[in-house]
Enzyme design. Structure first.
Site, PDB file in Angstrom:
ATOM      1  CD  GLN A   1     -18.333 -17.002 -94.782  1.00  0.00           C
ATOM      2  OE1 GLN A   1     -19.027 -17.577 -95.610  1.00  0.00           O
ATOM      3  NE2 GLN A   1     -17.501 -16.036 -95.104  1.00  0.00           N
TER       4      GLN A   1
ATOM      5  CB  CYS B   1      -2.853 -12.709 -95.767  1.00  0.00           C
ATOM      6  SG  CYS B   1      -1.581 -12.594 -97.015  1.00  0.00           S
TER       7      CYS B   1
ATOM      8  CB  THR C   1     -20.945  10.095 -86.982  1.00  0.00           C
ATOM      9  OG1 THR C   1     -20.496  11.215 -86.218  1.00  0.00           O
ATOM     10  CG2 THR C   1     -22.275  10.418 -87.655  1.00  0.00           C
TER      11      THR C   1
ATOM     12  N   GLY D   1     -17.615  -7.309 -89.689  1.00  0.00           N
ATOM     13  CA  GLY D   1     -17.386  -8.461 -88.830  1.00  0.00           C
ATOM     14  C   GLY D   1     -16.063  -8.385 -88.080  1.00  0.00           C
ATOM     15  CB  THR D   2     -12.684  -7.209 -89.026  1.00  0.00           C
ATOM     16  OG1 THR D   2     -12.637  -8.121 -90.132  1.00  0.00           O
ATOM     17  CG2 THR D   2     -11.319  -7.111 -88.379  1.00  0.00           C
TER      18      THR D   2
ATOM     19  CG  ASN E   1     -13.788 -18.316 -92.641  1.00  0.00           C
ATOM     20  OD1 ASN E   1     -13.844 -18.654 -91.463  1.00  0.00           O
ATOM     21  ND2 ASN E   1     -12.634 -18.094 -93.260  1.00  0.00           N
TER      22      ASN E   1
ATOM     23  CG  HIS F   1     -18.858  -7.691 -97.061  1.00  0.00           C
ATOM     24  ND1 HIS F   1     -18.069  -8.542 -97.790  1.00  0.00           N
ATOM     25  CD2 HIS F   1     -18.264  -7.570 -95.858  1.00  0.00           C
ATOM     26  CE1 HIS F   1     -17.041  -8.909 -97.044  1.00  0.00           C
ATOM     27  NE2 HIS F   1     -17.132  -8.340 -95.861  1.00  0.00           N
TER      28      HIS F   1
END
Ligand code: PLP
Length: 388
Positions: free
Chosen positions: A185, A332, A243, A73-74, A155, A207
């Protein structure tokens, strides 16, 4: 026993997903090639990757050509925000990014990086329930807007955002702007094909849905122009070189298949467990309050509570020691808890936010885990309060 109520942080890998991923590299099937190659092992990799892409596209109600596999997601958020901003800066010499004040750091920090690169950044406020203020959005939209980021659900609190209404407002007042929805989320719970139907870009992370860490997606609609973040061999239609992680894509697709087939039943079951947990905790812990106002649309697995008289760092560690795994909502990289920008934006008093705890239930949550939390949490809170 362990009561794992932190599905919002990451979900246990589903056994069916692990089996599907293991099959990709099953020794009897020979080597798995690079999807760009032309020999049979490469063809098998390509076939698996494209089948996974098709399944993700069905889940999101999009064209397979829209689907770009990422590392999560980041990365998807960075690509969406920085990729569109770069195009605008090059073409017009200016870019304006609007995002809700409650976006995940993946979006917020990408927007800050865009700001450092020359874009203008504006935060869109939420009301005390944590929901995007439509009037503020309308006021902020103009012919200068480049990108508007509105997450599908938050989230920390699980509060669902009015994505379709936001897209509507953008189309009317800033038709040139692209809308990006971080659906990381929301993915286990909302029908994203419906909720994000008109958004230009949508991100997912495997995940959070019972899939592997390190796999995700950015769906990019045909009208969006963006530059890639990674330069290289031009994979993913020149939008994300490198890849591809075939097993990760297969795992994500398998997880989404399960989510789609079980969503309605899982939502009913988990919401029941969540409400039982909420009722029990509020009855047993003096002064505890649900952070999100009643009547607000919240994901079925999220329960956010503020517990006065305890410090959440201490509480989380003490709960973990007793087997109850929950989180404070925003941490964090060091694992340290930061003051929550989400709670601050909702106007939650800092004293109350200091005791904020996020319980996130999910597909794997059992009634026994809820019972365990109902036994342990009030006792741990009482012990911490006694200690002062
Ligand atoms: N967006 C939201 C709303 C999230 O909750 C998370 C993870 O917590 C992310 C993005 C980042 O996803 P990933 O962990 O796959 O990079």
């Amino acid at each position: 026993m362990t009561s794992y109520l932190d599905h919002g942080a990451t979900t246990p890998l589903r056994p069916e997903v692990a089996a599907a991923m293991a099959q990709v590299h099953a020794p009897g099937l020979g080597p798995l090639g690079n999807p760009t190659g032309s020999h049979p092992p490469a063809q098998r990799a390509r076939r698996l990757l494209e089948e996974a892409r098709d399944e993700v596209a069905v889940f999101l109600g999009r064209d397979p050509a829209d689907i770009v596999f990422t590392s999560g997601g980041t990365e998807a958020a960075n690509l969406a925000v920085l990729g569109t901003v770069e195009v605008a800066l090059r073409a017009r010499g200016e870019a304006v990014v609007l995002h809700t004040v409650v976006e995940h750091p993946a979006v917020r920090e990408s927007a800050r990086a865009a700001e450092a690169a020359g874009a203008e950044r504006r935060e869109l406020p939420v009301d005390p329930a944590g929901v995007l203020d439509p009037d503020a959005l309308a006021r902020a939209l103009s012919s200068r807007a480049t990108l508007v980021a509105v997450m599908a659900a938050n989230n920390e609190t699980g509060v669902v955002q009015p994505v379709a209404d936001a897209v509507d407002a953008v189309r009317r007042r800033a038709p040139q702007a692209a809308v990006f929805t971080d659906a990381v989320q929301a993915a286990p719970w909302l029908d994203l094909a419906e909720v994000t139907a008109d958004a230009d870009m949508v991100s997912l992370s495997a995940h959070k849905v019972g899939g592997p860490v390190g796999a995700g997606v950015l769906a990019i609609g045909a009208r969006v122009a963006l530059t890639p973040r990674q330069h290289g061999g031009g994979q993913e239609r020149e939008r994300r070189s490198g890849t591809q992680d075939v097993a990760g894509a297969v795992g994500l697709a398998a997880a989404l298949r399960l989510v789609a087939s079980e969503r309605a039943a899982a939502a009913t079951r988990v919401q029941g467990q969540r409400d039982r947990l909420a009722d029990g905790l509020l009855a047993e812990i003096e002064g505890a309050v649900r952070t999100v106002r009643p009547g607000t649309a919240v994901l079925p697995g999220h329960l956010h509570v503020c517990i006065p008289g305890v410090q959440r760092e201490e509480l989380l560690v003490a709960l973990g020691r007793e087997g109850v795994c929950v989180s404070g909502g925003s941490s964090c990289a060091s694992g340290a808890l930061e003051p929550s920008h989400v709670l601050a934006a909702m106007g939650v008093a800092p004293g109350l936010a200091a005791g904020a705890v996020r319980f996130t239930l999910g597909y794997a949550t059992t009634d026994a885990e809820v019972d365990c939390a109902l036994d342990v949490v009030p006792a741990v809170v009482a012990a911490l309060r006694r200690r002062g």
